[in-house]
Design an enzyme around this catalytic site. Structure first.
Site, PDB file in Angstrom:
ATOM      1  N   LYS A 153      -6.027 -29.335  -7.909  1.00  0.00           N
ATOM      2  CA  LYS A 153      -5.181 -29.836  -6.824  1.00  0.00           C
ATOM      3  C   LYS A 153      -5.649 -29.243  -5.481  1.00  0.00           C
ATOM      4  CE  LYS A 153      -1.492 -30.641 -10.123  1.00  0.00           C
ATOM      5  NZ  LYS A 153      -0.038 -30.778 -10.356  1.00  0.00           N
TER       6      LYS A 153
ATOM      7  N   ASN B  78      -7.185 -29.530 -13.339  1.00  0.00           N
ATOM      8  CA  ASN B  78      -6.954 -30.207 -12.060  1.00  0.00           C
ATOM      9  C   ASN B  78      -6.508 -29.145 -11.060  1.00  0.00           C
ATOM     10  OD1 ASN B  78      -6.204 -31.847  -9.917  1.00  0.00           O
ATOM     11  ND2 ASN B  78      -4.357 -32.616 -10.901  1.00  0.00           N
TER      12      ASN B  78
ATOM     13  N   GLY C 217       5.005 -28.918 -13.042  1.00  0.00           N
ATOM     14  CA  GLY C 217       5.377 -27.886 -12.080  1.00  0.00           C
ATOM     15  C   GLY C 217       6.849 -27.520 -12.112  1.00  0.00           C
TER      16      GLY C 217
END
Length: 251
Positions: free
Chosen positions: A11, A9, A174
């Protein structure tokens, strides 16, 4: 048999030229590799067409990071499921914790998105997971069960079988924190049991459930060794070919 899957992903990262370069690097790294999983990259909308043109679809799957909850119309800035499908993409991430947190996506919105994605031949990678407060107060099983029931349990068994689920402990995205192997397994097993209670053992056993919380080459092997962890939805590590391939080869 359910599939092992590693999905990146990206982002909101990379320009189109940077993204095409990264996609080509991943595609090249897969050449001649006998990998034991399906590999997917989910990229920004702007990248879908050029990345699709740059990769070998037999080696590398392509997905979008979201789609709209309407087919078409006066929704400036939105990208519909038919638009995503027309780029050559086969997958779409739905319900990511960042979409829920920053853009207020609800189970009702996601129910619409899932239906439209399936209608247009896309495979949803549907995200579920709890925030730190819910992990600490012990409500995390209830939270995840409710997310699944409200957005997905309107589907027929046939349509549900087309989904990939991704468990994201939001507190581990994260942050550098990672759920332990046992915490991941515990939740994945709970998710599979929740599916079994609704759709039966066969559907549950054939549903791929990915782990999506700070998975990296150093912890992927231990996570993927757990019986109910079928791969990973990879954020930051998917932006570096070596790190991403370190996770892919962990199977």
């Amino acid at each position: 048999m359910r599939k092992n899957i590693v999905a990146g992903n990206w982002k909101m990262n990379t320009t189109v030229p940077e993204g095409v370069k990264l996609a080509k690097e991943v595609n090249k790294a897969l050449e001649g590799q006998d990998v034991n999983c399906d590999v997917i990259i989910c990229v920004p909308f702007t990248h879908l067409v050029p990345v699709n043109d740059a990769i070998d679809a037999n080696k590398l799957g392509l997905g979008a990071e979201n789609c709209a909850d309407h087919r078409s119309g006066a929704y400036t800035g939105e990208v519909s499921a038919p638009m995503v499908a027309s780029t050559g993409a086969k997958y779409v991430i739905l319900g990511h914790s960042e979409r829920r947190q920053y853009y207020g996506e609800t189970s009702e919105t996601l129910k619409e998105k899932v239906g439209l994605a399936l209608e247009n031949g896309l495979t949803p990678i549907f995200c579920i997971g709890e925030v730190l407060e819910q992990r600490e107060d012990g409500s995390y099983f209830d939270v995840v069960k409710k997310q699944i029931e409200e957005a997905l349990f309107n589907l027929s068994a046939e349509d549900f079988s087309k989904l990939i689920l991704a468990y994201e402990p939001v507190w581990a995205i994260g942050t550098g924190k990672t759920a332990t192997d046992d915490q991941a397994q515990e939740m994945h097993a709970f998710i599979r049991k929740t599916i079994e209670d609704k759709y039966g053992k066969e559907v549950a056993e054939n549903t791929s459930i990915l782990y999506g919380g700070s998975c990296k080459p150093s912890n992927a092997k231990a996570l993927f060794a757990k019986p109910d962890v079928d791969g990973g939805l990879i954020g930051g590590a998917s932006l570096d070919t070596e790190s991403f391939m370190g996770i892919v080869t962990a199977f």
